[in-house]
Structure formats: C-alpha cells, structure tokens
Design an enzyme around this catalytic site. Structure first.
Site, PDB file in Angstrom:
ATOM      1  N   CYS A  52       0.837  -1.203   0.000  1.00  0.00           N
ATOM      2  CA  CYS A  52       0.000   0.000   0.000  1.00  0.00           C
ATOM      3  C   CYS A  52       0.871   1.251   0.000  1.00  0.00           C
ATOM      4  O   CYS A  52       1.749   1.395   0.858  1.00  0.00           O
ATOM      5  CB  CYS A  52      -0.922  -0.001   1.213  1.00  0.00           C
ATOM      6  SG  CYS A  52      -2.016   1.437   1.271  1.00  0.00           S
TER       7      CYS A  52
ATOM      8  N   HIS B 262       1.889  -7.355  -6.615  1.00  0.00           N
ATOM      9  CA  HIS B 262       1.274  -6.342  -7.473  1.00  0.00           C
ATOM     10  C   HIS B 262       2.353  -5.895  -8.452  1.00  0.00           C
ATOM     11  O   HIS B 262       3.366  -5.327  -8.043  1.00  0.00           O
ATOM     12  CB  HIS B 262       0.781  -5.168  -6.637  1.00  0.00           C
ATOM     13  CG  HIS B 262      -0.010  -4.172  -7.417  1.00  0.00           C
ATOM     14  ND1 HIS B 262      -0.897  -3.308  -6.831  1.00  0.00           N
ATOM     15  CD2 HIS B 262      -0.055  -3.887  -8.750  1.00  0.00           C
ATOM     16  CE1 HIS B 262      -1.443  -2.542  -7.761  1.00  0.00           C
ATOM     17  NE2 HIS B 262      -0.943  -2.879  -8.923  1.00  0.00           N
TER      18      HIS B 262
ATOM     19  N   GLY C  50      -4.156  -5.252 -12.834  1.00  0.00           N
ATOM     20  CA  GLY C  50      -4.530  -5.099 -14.225  1.00  0.00           C
ATOM     21  C   GLY C  50      -5.150  -6.309 -14.889  1.00  0.00           C
ATOM     22  O   GLY C  50      -5.289  -6.325 -16.116  1.00  0.00           O
TER      23      GLY C  50
END
Length: 322
Positions: free
Chosen positions: A83, A155, A197
């Site tokens: 994050c 990620h 994505g």
C-alpha cells in the site's frame, strides 16, 4: 481495497464463488491492539476461506495480531507491503517496508512462530522509480530465506511513494508481469500470486499457465458476476446455474438480517451495485438501490421496486419506477 472489501462485500462475493479465497481490508496492528478489535475482525462463517490482511512493522505487534486472527478463525495471515498511501507511510508500513526486507523478514518469522496459519506477504515489484529486478529479487530472497515466507502476492507495478495518489499508483506505474514471471523462475519452490490489471477470465487462464495464483481486486468488485464462472473454470467444480435474480434475493436476505440487528442496510447494499452490469435495465436498477429516499424501506421492498424498474425497461417504459 480499503473501505471496499469489508465483511458485507465479502459475504456478497461468497454468494458468487465458493472456492476463491477472500481477503479483508488491510487492518493496522494499532487498530487491533488498541481499538475495537471485534469490529475489524468479525466475519460470517460463510466467508471461508478468508485471509486477514495486516498492516504494521513491529514484529511483536504483528505476532500479537496474528494470534488474534487465528483465534477468530481466519485461514491465513497476510502482511501488506504494497500500500503506497501517505497515511500508511506515516505509520512506517505498507510499500515503504520493501526498503527494509530484514524488518519484513523479522515480522514474518514472528508471526509464523506465533500461529499455525500460513503467513503470506503482498508487495510491489519496486518502489518509486527504481525498476531494478535485483531490488525485488533480494526482497523476496530475504523474506523467504530469513523469514520463512513461502507465498508472495505481487502487485506487478512499482509503488511511487510521492507524487502519485493511491488511485494513480494503481494505474500509472507500468505493469511489469515479466518481473513476476522471472521471480517464479528464480524461486521455483516458492508460490507467486499475480495482482494488477487482470480483468478477464482469458487473461487469468493465461497467467495461471506460469504462476501459482491470481489476486483480482477492482475487476471483481466492478464486474462481480464474472466470479460465478471461477469455481468451474479454475477449481474444476461441477457447472452450476448462475442467476442474478437468485443472487440478489440471497443478498436481500442478508440485508434483512442486518436490519434486524439495527444496522442500516445501505452500508452493505452498495457492494451489490455491479451485479447487473452490461444487462438491460442495469442503470435503472442501480438508481433504485442507490436512492437515498428509499433507505428507510425494508430491503425486500427496495428489491421489489428495483426489479420493477428492470421490467419497465423490458417493456420500453420511459417512466422511472420509484
């Protein structure tokens, strides 16, 4: 997925897929140790399998929160090192922890020693504008070797710690799937789960040919009905009829139970608004469920009116149903 994947959202998603593992919002160690732990940890038994995602950097605090998660019945403890928000950075956790792999390893080891649950790490492929493969390779090497972590959820974008909002951090840094594939080649004994994505079942199937799993976030939230195909396609379950009306009826029953406890149903109904995307009348159906004037009505009555709006569209009626 802060303020998105709360317990109401997870209950709704479980109506769509029985096998997919669900994750909580990131919960900070401070919120659990010094705040209202039951509010953050409570969940419905139907949500299993379910992972508790923690935000923190102090090994002792992480271990204490992992024990809480185990006592509450979670199936996995996940440490968020991805994050990029400024609030998270001020707390010295999240993506900025990628610059301190030794500290992450200590936290993972402390949690693994504290609980019998799997302890996993979610992270980015890099921070700021540094795109060196060696950076993320060494992070994984340290956290796996020194901390004992065996599952990494990656990620596939860098996290820019300044200059971008959290929303921009999900969209602007380029996706680097090849970096994640390379990690899998260099650490074949570890499990790598790809995030970022991925929006179609076809893309999911393609990535699963090289990696161990996928984490789907906003695509699943905005197009939730796609989840009804996952148990059969990715877990080999028997086909089952998927019906939007049936899912709505089940979730309305859940909303009714919330009302019986004194909780407003509108806190939960927002998670259902994507259910009918790309179907005739979806916009009018959402308008009824989102109409603040109807929030004092029982959920079953709002559902009745929303379904009437769908029927009006099928008849070509241009008059809004309120």
């Amino acid at each position: 997925m802060m303020e998105w994947t709360d317990r109401h959202c997870r209950y709704f998603h479980r109506l769509l897929t029985k096998r997919t593992r669900l994750y909580t919002e990131m919960v900070t160690t401070g919120a659990l140790l010094h705040g209202d732990a039951p509010r953050h940890l409570d969940f419905d038994a139907a949500e299993h399998p379910l992972a508790l995602q923690l935000g923190g950097s102090d090994p002792a605090a992480l271990a204490a929160c992992a024990r809480l998660g185990e006592r509450w019945g979670y199936d996995e403890i996940n440490l968020n090192c991805g994050c990029p928000s400024e609030r998270v950075q001020r707390g010295a956790f999240g993506a900025c922890l990628m610059a301190e792999p030794g500290l992450v390893a200590d936290g993972v080891r402390a949690m693994r020693e504290a609980v019998a649950l799997p302890v996993t790490v979610k992270h980015r492929v890099g921070i700021d504008r540094h795109e060196s493969y060696e950076f993320v390779r060494d992070f994984v090497g340290t956290v796996s070797g020194r901390g004992g972590c065996e599952v990494f959820i990656v990620h596939a974008r860098n996290a820019w710690l300044s200059g971008l909002s959290p929303k921009e951090n999900r969209e602007l840094p380029p996706l680097r799937y090849d970096t994640v594939f390379r990690l899998k080649r260099d650490f074949p004994a570890l499990s790598f789960v790809l995030n970022g994505g991925i929006a179609t079942n076809e893309a999911m199937a393609e990535h699963l040919s090289e990696l161990d799993g996928l984490m789907i976030g906003r695509a699943a939230y905005h197009e939730p009905f796609m989840m009804t195909t996952w148990d059969e396609r990715f877990f080999g379950d028997a086909p089952r009829a998927a019906d939007r009306d049936a899912v709505e009826a089940l979730f309305v029953g859940y909303l009714e139970r919330l009302v019986a406890t004194g909780e407003p149903w509108s806190h939960a109904s927002r998670h259902m608004l994507g259910l009918r995307n790309a179907t005739p009348g979806a916009r009018r159906w959402r308008q009824v469920w989102s109409d603040h004037r109807l929030q004092t009505l029982p959920p079953r009555e709002v559902s009745k009116r929303a379904r009437a709006a769908l029927a009006a569209v099928s008849r070509g009626d241009q008059v809004a149903v309120i």
